[in-house]
Design a protein around this motif. Structure first.
Motif, mmCIF file in Angstrom:
data_model
loop_
_atom_site.group_PDB
_atom_site.id
_atom_site.type_symbol
_atom_site.label_atom_id
_atom_site.label_comp_id
_atom_site.label_asym_id
_atom_site.label_seq_id
_atom_site.Cartn_x
_atom_site.Cartn_y
_atom_site.Cartn_z
ATOM 1 N N GLY A 133 37.018 37.293 32.979
ATOM 2 C CA GLY A 133 36.606 38.472 32.230
ATOM 3 C C GLY A 133 36.608 39.710 33.111
ATOM 4 N N GLY A 134 37.087 40.820 32.555
ATOM 5 C CA GLY A 134 37.104 42.053 33.328
ATOM 6 C C GLY A 134 37.996 43.103 32.714
ATOM 7 N N VAL A 135 38.569 43.935 33.578
ATOM 8 C CA VAL A 135 39.326 45.119 33.171
ATOM 9 C C VAL A 135 40.741 45.026 33.740
ATOM 10 N N SER A 136 41.730 45.206 32.886
ATOM 11 C CA SER A 136 43.123 45.277 33.327
ATOM 12 C C SER A 136 43.600 46.721 33.259
ATOM 13 N N ALA A 137 44.344 47.138 34.281
ATOM 14 C CA ALA A 137 44.987 48.445 34.284
ATOM 15 C C ALA A 137 46.374 48.301 33.688
ATOM 16 N N ALA A 138 46.717 49.188 32.759
ATOM 17 C CA ALA A 138 47.985 49.075 32.041
ATOM 18 C C ALA A 138 48.816 50.338 32.202
ATOM 19 N N PHE A 147 40.801 43.474 37.307
ATOM 20 C CA PHE A 147 39.594 43.637 38.107
ATOM 21 C C PHE A 147 38.435 42.949 37.390
ATOM 22 N N GLY A 148 37.790 42.022 38.061
ATOM 23 C CA GLY A 148 36.689 41.307 37.434
ATOM 24 C C GLY A 148 36.614 39.893 37.964
ATOM 25 N N VAL A 149 36.387 38.952 37.071
ATOM 26 C CA VAL A 149 36.280 37.543 37.458
ATOM 27 C C VAL A 149 37.502 36.816 36.916
ATOM 28 N N PRO A 150 38.472 36.472 37.767
ATOM 29 C CA PRO A 150 39.646 35.733 37.289
ATOM 30 C C PRO A 150 39.316 34.279 37.012
ATOM 31 N N GLY A 151 40.249 33.596 36.400
ATOM 32 C CA GLY A 151 40.016 32.199 36.057
ATOM 33 C C GLY A 151 40.116 31.250 37.227
ATOM 34 N N THR A 152 40.780 31.669 38.301
ATOM 35 C CA THR A 152 40.982 30.790 39.445
ATOM 36 C C THR A 152 39.824 30.909 40.434
ATOM 37 N N PRO A 153 39.139 29.821 40.767
ATOM 38 C CA PRO A 153 38.036 29.892 41.737
ATOM 39 C C PRO A 153 38.540 30.308 43.118
ATOM 40 N N GLY A 168 48.391 38.527 34.913
ATOM 41 C CA GLY A 168 49.116 37.307 34.597
ATOM 42 C C GLY A 168 48.809 36.172 35.539
ATOM 43 N N GLY A 169 48.017 36.452 36.586
ATOM 44 C CA GLY A 169 47.594 35.396 37.484
ATOM 45 C C GLY A 169 48.588 35.030 38.562
ATOM 46 N N SER A 170 49.657 35.814 38.724
ATOM 47 C CA SER A 170 50.621 35.497 39.783
ATOM 48 C C SER A 170 50.091 36.008 41.123
ATOM 49 N N GLY A 171 50.452 35.329 42.184
ATOM 50 C CA GLY A 171 49.987 35.732 43.503
ATOM 51 C C GLY A 171 48.571 35.275 43.770
ATOM 52 N N THR A 172 48.065 35.635 44.941
ATOM 53 C CA THR A 172 46.724 35.246 45.354
ATOM 54 C C THR A 172 45.744 36.385 45.115
ATOM 55 N N PRO A 173 44.661 36.154 44.370
ATOM 56 C CA PRO A 173 43.677 37.216 44.167
ATOM 57 C C PRO A 173 43.014 37.628 45.478
#
Length: 283
Positions: A133-138, A147-153, A168-173
């Motif tokens: 949950g959080g904010v995406s810049a478009a 920006f926020g809490v991604p799904g990947t721990p 989209g979850g690509s790359g390392t947060p």
């Protein structure tokens, strides 16, 4: 002091009110809408900001605000806050038209031909069952960073943390080291600098202090060639994410005062006795 033939100085004391949306504020929304769908709502103030430098020298309010769009079924307003649960809501920095070659294009901050730095402040509260949950810049139709809490721990802590992640979850947060707590309200402040290609996340910063006095909780490369002209507030899971007190600005200093009453500021202007004085007030 009476006027004289010799040059004098008149101390003109002005009580200057730093009013929301004067100059550097892009938009403010405290979600003061009736309970129900957010889609189509046009409240708050601003979100009518022209950031472009290639359509004339003026940047600032255009008088044509954007509205909220529903994403993935649409989010809802409950008791003066925005709630998402496997849903989201999107608002452009300028409107009402959307997409390329429209009003939305004028509101895009980017490194070329436009203002390049934008700040976002928003309160986020996670309830039990919320996952990401959080904010995406478009940038027009494309999301860039989340920006926020991604799904990947986090691979370090093994739990979800506040972070910056490529959309989209690509790359390392880029993780902050701070895990969310159910029911805790966190103020996220986001800085996007499209010229230096750097995104920064602050968690519960002291907005009464300067930006440089606060320590960033996470930084992440901003994708080259992308701008930002809209925000998406969204979340997944079976519990709500609650958003409130959204502020978008071009300078850090506007984030603190945007939601409160005008603050009087004293200043002095030297002038010749008997001469008219012209004052231009900017925040």
């Amino acid at each position: 002091m009476p006027p004289s033939r010799t040059q004098g100085i008149l101390a003109l004391v002005l009580s200057i009110c730093q009013l929301p949306l004067f100059g550097a504020l892009v938009g403010v929304d405290q979600f003061a809408y009736p309970d129900g769908a957010i889609e189509g709502q046009v409240g708050g103030a601003g979100f009518d900001f022209d950031a472009r430098l290639d359509n004339g020298p003026y940047t600032g309010a255009t008088g044509s605000s954007s509205d909220w769009d529903g994403v993935w079924g649409g989010a809802t307003v409950v008791s003066g806050s925005l709630r998402t649960q496997a849903t989201g809501a999107r608002r452009e920095f300028n409107g009402p038209g959307e997409g390329a070659a429209s009003d939305e294009q004028a509101g895009v901050f980017e490194s070329a031909n436009a203002l390049s730095v934008v700040y976002v402040s928003v309160d986020i509260t996670r309830q039990a069952g919320a996952t990401w949950g959080g904010v995406s810049a478009a940038d027009l139709g494309s999301d860039s960073l989340f920006f926020g809490v991604p799904g990947t721990p986090s691979p370090v802590s093994g739990v979800r943390e506040f972070a910056i992640e490529t959309a989209g979850g690509s790359g390392t947060p880029s993780y902050s080291g701070r895990a969310p707590i159910v029911g805790e309200t966190v103020r996220m402040v986001i800085k996007i600098d499209t010229a230096t290609e750097l995104a920064t996340l602050f968690l519960d910063p002291d907005l009464s202090q300067t930006e440089i006095s606060n320590t960033a909780d996470a930084t992440h490369p901003w994708p080259s060639g992308f701008g930002v002209g809209a925000l998406i507030l969204a979340s997944g899971g079976t519990g709500d994410c609650i958003f409130d007190n959204l502020v978008v600005a071009t300078v850090w200093e506007d984030l603190e005062n945007a939601l409160g009453p005008p603050i009087p500021v004293n200043d002095t202007i030297p002038a010749h006795p008997g001469s008219p004085v012209r004052a231009q007030v900017v925040d």
